[in-house]
Design an enzyme around this catalytic site. Structure first.
Site, mmCIF file in Angstrom:
data_model
loop_
_atom_site.group_PDB
_atom_site.id
_atom_site.type_symbol
_atom_site.label_atom_id
_atom_site.label_comp_id
_atom_site.label_asym_id
_atom_site.label_seq_id
_atom_site.Cartn_x
_atom_site.Cartn_y
_atom_site.Cartn_z
ATOM 1 N N HIS A 1 39.365 4.916 19.562
ATOM 2 C CA HIS A 1 40.779 4.528 19.767
ATOM 3 C C HIS A 1 41.292 4.995 21.124
ATOM 4 O O HIS A 1 42.502 5.178 21.306
ATOM 5 C CB HIS A 1 41.721 5.125 18.688
ATOM 6 C CG HIS A 1 41.484 4.625 17.307
ATOM 7 N ND1 HIS A 1 41.593 5.442 16.203
ATOM 8 C CD2 HIS A 1 41.171 3.392 16.835
ATOM 9 C CE1 HIS A 1 41.351 4.741 15.116
ATOM 10 N NE2 HIS A 1 41.085 3.491 15.464
ATOM 11 N N ASN B 1 38.337 -9.265 22.143
ATOM 12 C CA ASN B 1 37.935 -8.122 21.331
ATOM 13 C C ASN B 1 36.987 -8.649 20.259
ATOM 14 O O ASN B 1 37.419 -9.227 19.265
ATOM 15 C CB ASN B 1 39.192 -7.505 20.702
ATOM 16 C CG ASN B 1 38.865 -6.337 19.792
ATOM 17 O OD1 ASN B 1 37.697 -6.061 19.518
ATOM 18 N ND2 ASN B 1 39.900 -5.659 19.326
ATOM 19 N N ARG C 1 37.221 -5.683 25.260
ATOM 20 C CA ARG C 1 37.288 -4.384 24.591
ATOM 21 C C ARG C 1 35.860 -4.037 24.167
ATOM 22 O O ARG C 1 35.212 -4.788 23.440
ATOM 23 C CB ARG C 1 38.178 -4.460 23.349
ATOM 24 C CG ARG C 1 38.250 -3.124 22.657
ATOM 25 C CD ARG C 1 38.358 -3.258 21.173
ATOM 26 N NE ARG C 1 38.296 -1.940 20.573
ATOM 27 C CZ ARG C 1 38.082 -1.745 19.289
ATOM 28 N NH1 ARG C 1 37.928 -2.760 18.479
ATOM 29 N NH2 ARG C 1 38.030 -0.530 18.811
ATOM 30 N N ARG D 1 37.512 5.447 4.862
ATOM 31 C CA ARG D 1 36.563 6.438 5.395
ATOM 32 C C ARG D 1 37.029 7.834 4.980
ATOM 33 O O ARG D 1 38.232 8.105 4.947
ATOM 34 C CB ARG D 1 36.482 6.372 6.914
ATOM 35 C CG ARG D 1 35.913 5.082 7.425
ATOM 36 C CD ARG D 1 35.785 5.114 8.947
ATOM 37 N NE ARG D 1 35.768 3.765 9.476
ATOM 38 C CZ ARG D 1 36.461 3.377 10.538
ATOM 39 N NH1 ARG D 1 37.218 4.226 11.208
ATOM 40 N NH2 ARG D 1 36.392 2.134 10.943
ATOM 41 N N GLU E 1 46.723 -2.359 23.000
ATOM 42 C CA GLU E 1 45.445 -2.167 23.693
ATOM 43 C C GLU E 1 45.142 -3.347 24.612
ATOM 44 O O GLU E 1 44.598 -3.169 25.697
ATOM 45 C CB GLU E 1 44.329 -1.986 22.661
ATOM 46 C CG GLU E 1 44.435 -0.651 21.939
ATOM 47 C CD GLU E 1 43.698 -0.619 20.620
ATOM 48 O OE1 GLU E 1 42.574 -0.136 20.590
ATOM 49 O OE2 GLU E 1 44.258 -1.068 19.615
ATOM 50 N N ASN F 1 44.274 1.441 9.569
ATOM 51 C CA ASN F 1 43.242 1.488 8.540
ATOM 52 C C ASN F 1 42.166 2.504 8.956
ATOM 53 O O ASN F 1 41.675 3.263 8.148
ATOM 54 C CB ASN F 1 42.664 0.091 8.332
ATOM 55 C CG ASN F 1 41.965 0.020 7.009
ATOM 56 O OD1 ASN F 1 42.329 0.712 6.050
ATOM 57 N ND2 ASN F 1 40.925 -0.775 6.955
ATOM 58 N N ASP G 1 45.636 0.285 1.423
ATOM 59 C CA ASP G 1 46.888 -0.060 2.106
ATOM 60 C C ASP G 1 48.022 0.858 1.640
ATOM 61 O O ASP G 1 48.282 0.966 0.432
ATOM 62 C CB ASP G 1 47.230 -1.523 1.811
ATOM 63 C CG ASP G 1 48.329 -2.035 2.723
ATOM 64 O OD1 ASP G 1 49.378 -1.367 2.819
ATOM 65 O OD2 ASP G 1 48.139 -3.101 3.332
ATOM 66 N N PHE G 2 48.687 1.494 2.613
ATOM 67 C CA PHE G 2 49.729 2.469 2.267
ATOM 68 C C PHE G 2 50.908 1.844 1.532
ATOM 69 O O PHE G 2 51.597 2.516 0.781
ATOM 70 C CB PHE G 2 50.198 3.207 3.531
ATOM 71 C CG PHE G 2 49.341 4.408 3.829
ATOM 72 C CD1 PHE G 2 47.962 4.308 3.813
ATOM 73 C CD2 PHE G 2 49.915 5.652 4.105
ATOM 74 C CE1 PHE G 2 47.159 5.408 4.065
ATOM 75 C CE2 PHE G 2 49.122 6.761 4.352
ATOM 76 C CZ PHE G 2 47.738 6.638 4.328
ATOM 77 N N HIS H 1 47.212 7.931 15.985
ATOM 78 C CA HIS H 1 46.927 6.501 15.783
ATOM 79 C C HIS H 1 46.572 6.372 14.301
ATOM 80 O O HIS H 1 45.470 6.726 13.877
ATOM 81 C CB HIS H 1 45.766 6.065 16.678
ATOM 82 C CG HIS H 1 45.364 4.636 16.471
ATOM 83 N ND1 HIS H 1 45.575 3.658 17.416
ATOM 84 C CD2 HIS H 1 44.765 4.015 15.419
ATOM 85 C CE1 HIS H 1 45.138 2.498 16.966
ATOM 86 N NE2 HIS H 1 44.633 2.694 15.751
ATOM 87 N N GLY I 1 51.488 4.377 11.489
ATOM 88 C CA GLY I 1 52.337 5.149 12.407
ATOM 89 C C GLY I 1 53.586 4.392 12.840
ATOM 90 O O GLY I 1 54.664 4.969 12.980
ATOM 91 N N GLY J 1 49.303 0.620 12.529
ATOM 92 C CA GLY J 1 49.943 0.070 11.328
ATOM 93 C C GLY J 1 50.795 1.054 10.544
ATOM 94 O O GLY J 1 51.962 0.787 10.255
HETATM 95 P P1 AMP Z 1 46.044 -1.258 11.535
HETATM 96 O O1 AMP Z 1 44.616 -0.883 11.235
HETATM 97 O O2 AMP Z 1 46.633 -0.530 12.692
HETATM 98 O O3 AMP Z 1 46.259 -2.750 11.600
HETATM 99 O O4 AMP Z 1 46.911 -0.770 10.262
HETATM 100 C C1 AMP Z 1 46.773 -1.385 8.994
HETATM 101 C C2 AMP Z 1 47.376 -0.466 7.935
HETATM 102 O O5 AMP Z 1 48.748 -0.169 8.259
HETATM 103 C C3 AMP Z 1 47.449 -1.092 6.543
HETATM 104 O O6 AMP Z 1 46.236 -0.939 5.839
HETATM 105 C C4 AMP Z 1 48.557 -0.285 5.890
HETATM 106 O O7 AMP Z 1 48.018 0.889 5.303
HETATM 107 C C5 AMP Z 1 49.448 0.137 7.053
HETATM 108 N N1 AMP Z 1 50.745 -0.566 7.076
HETATM 109 C C6 AMP Z 1 51.042 -1.738 7.664
HETATM 110 N N2 AMP Z 1 52.353 -2.051 7.465
HETATM 111 C C7 AMP Z 1 52.886 -1.044 6.736
HETATM 112 C C8 AMP Z 1 54.183 -0.760 6.193
HETATM 113 N N3 AMP Z 1 55.207 -1.582 6.376
HETATM 114 N N4 AMP Z 1 54.334 0.391 5.490
HETATM 115 C C9 AMP Z 1 53.304 1.234 5.301
HETATM 116 N N5 AMP Z 1 52.066 1.024 5.790
HETATM 117 C C10 AMP Z 1 51.851 -0.082 6.494
#
Ligand code: AMP
Length: 401
Positions: free
Chosen positions: A180, A7, A91, A239, A383, A209, A281-282, A206, A331, A329
């Site tokens: 996605h 990827n 990918r 975004r 993926e 980020n 970041d959540f 999905h 979800g 992340g």
């Molecule tokens: P991804 O782009 O799928 O790798 O998702 C990354 C995002 O998932 C991060 O920026 C966080 O906002 C969120 N994330 C990851 N771990 C957690 C968690 N334990 N609780 C809440 N949000 C999370």
């Protein structure tokens, strides 16, 4: 059969080596900050600790060579020689309107990637660099391409067209493509297995980020929230998602921004980061919300509201709903977001298992009650596995000819 999945992003390269006899991962890793002075390489294997090295990596080609050297090194002995790799799965991001499924990579596919680079100026050139590097390092080895956009090619024209002058579609192919796709396809296949049938109406969320949501009828994408680019739809980390399009030209005139600066604003400075002023970041936002930060609270409420609005809209266009899927992340790991999205949907026949939801992080689980008419699943996305499966199918079909 051993398949290397690559990827290639704009400045990174992720890889997995999969053994397809039992669909296990023999090694995985990441090359980061390609072309920068502080580039690094991280490798991971089951039996070893994660290894991270700061190595200068000038190009994607150098990155692929480093991955290959690692796999064949005396230290790790994952592969004896490159002949052990049966195929490479890439990918690929944007296949335009040409590809509705995964393909054997040939000159035509590379040309399509080039043609579609205008739609995806960061990712498609990186994809091409990865493909070209592999062609040089593994001459003659079959390679398959799995496009992010392919799954959404089943959308009908009334879903993918924008109400702009028609010539813009004819001349410049401006339309909704969606992204996605590999993730939505993977989790929807698992949901159909869990439901025990294929004639289903699913909403796949999905949420990472970058976030997108897709309405899937009988295994086919009917509509998806990302559009011509990945900026549209849900509110994301940085975004903006859906906004009134006239705002963009308005900001351009009052803030005197160039097209590049506007692009940066809607892609990198907006979303929950832009609203909160704290983080994309959540985990940070939820911590700030608990401390009483009003803008973090607002950003989270806006995210949840938009998500629920799409769930309602997609339920309407599908004429009902069998299951909602949460992946990526947020979800997979964030019970609060899942709760907010599903709370109040009892009128659809959805009964949410509040207690079970609280303890689910990064694992496959049903988080609706056993008597819920609409099921809610957490399904970790994979993926790479789907890319490896598609690659195996494509390579097997040429070998059997
Ligand atoms: P991804 O782009 O799928 O790798 O998702 C990354 C995002 O998932 C991060 O920026 C966080 O906002 C969120 N994330 C990851 N771990 C957690 C968690 N334990 N609780 C809440 N949000 C999370």
């Amino acid at each position: 059969m051993k398949i290397l999945v690559l990827n290639c992003g704009s400045s990174s390269l992720k890889f997995q080596l999969l053994n397809m006899e039992n669909e296990t991962v023999s090694a995985r890793g990441l090359v980061e900050r390609i072309g920068k002075e502080d580039s690094s390489v991280t490798f991971c294997m089951d039996s070893y600790e994660k290894i991270k090295k700061e190595i200068p990596v000038k190009s994607h080609k150098a990155g692929v060579q480093i991955v290959f050297d690692f796999l064949t090194s005396d230290e790790f002995k994952i592969l004896k020689s490159k002949d052990e790799i049966d195929a490479i799965g890439h990918r690929l991001v944007h296949g335009g309107e040409k590809y509705a499924g995964s393909v054997l990579i040939d000159d035509d596919v590379i040309q399509t990637l080039r043609d579609c680079s205008v739609f995806s100026p960061l990712h498609n050139p990186a994809n091409i660099a990865g493909v070209e590097a592999c062609k040089e390092l593994f001459p003659g080895l079959p390679m398959a391409g799995v496009f992010d956009t392919a799954f959404h090619q089943t959308m009908p024209d009334y879903a993918y067209m924008y109400a702009l002058p028609y010539y813009l579609y004819e001349k410049h192919h401006i339309r909704r493509y969606g992204f996605h796709g590999t993730s939505h396809r993977y989790v929807s296949q698992i949901a159909n297995k869990l439901l025990g049938r294929e004639d289903t109406r699913l909403i796949s969320c999905h949420l990472g980020n970058g976030s997108s949501i897709t309405a899937i009828v009988n295994g086919k994408s009917l509509d998806t929230s990302m559009g011509h680019t990945p900026v549209g739809g849900l509110i994301m980390g940085t975004r903006c998602g859906d906004i009134d399009p006239a705002i963009v030209t308005f900001i351009e005139s009052i803030e005197h921004l160039s097209p590049e600066e506007l692009d940066d604003l809607i892609n990198k400075k907006s979303g929950v980061f832009g609203v909160s002023g704290i983080s994309n970041d959540f985990r940070d936002l939820e911590a700030a919300n608990k401390r009483g930060d009003k803008r973090a609270k607002l950003a989270l409420e806006m995210f949840d509201f938009r998500l629920k609005k799409y769930i309602g809209a997609y339920t309407a266009i599908m004429g009902g709903l069998d299951a909602i899927i949460f992946t990526a992340g947020i979800g997979e790991n964030d019970p609060e977001t899942r709760y907010e999205a599903c709370n109040g949907l009892e009128y659809l026949g959805l009964k949410f298992d509040v207690e079970k939801n609280k303890n689910i992080k990064g694992e496959l689980a049903e988080i609706s009650t056993s008597d819920s008419k609409v099921k809610v699943y957490v399904i970790p996305t994979n993926e790479e596995l789907l890319i490896a499966r598609d690659t195996k199918d494509i390579v097997s079909s040429i070998n059997s000819k």
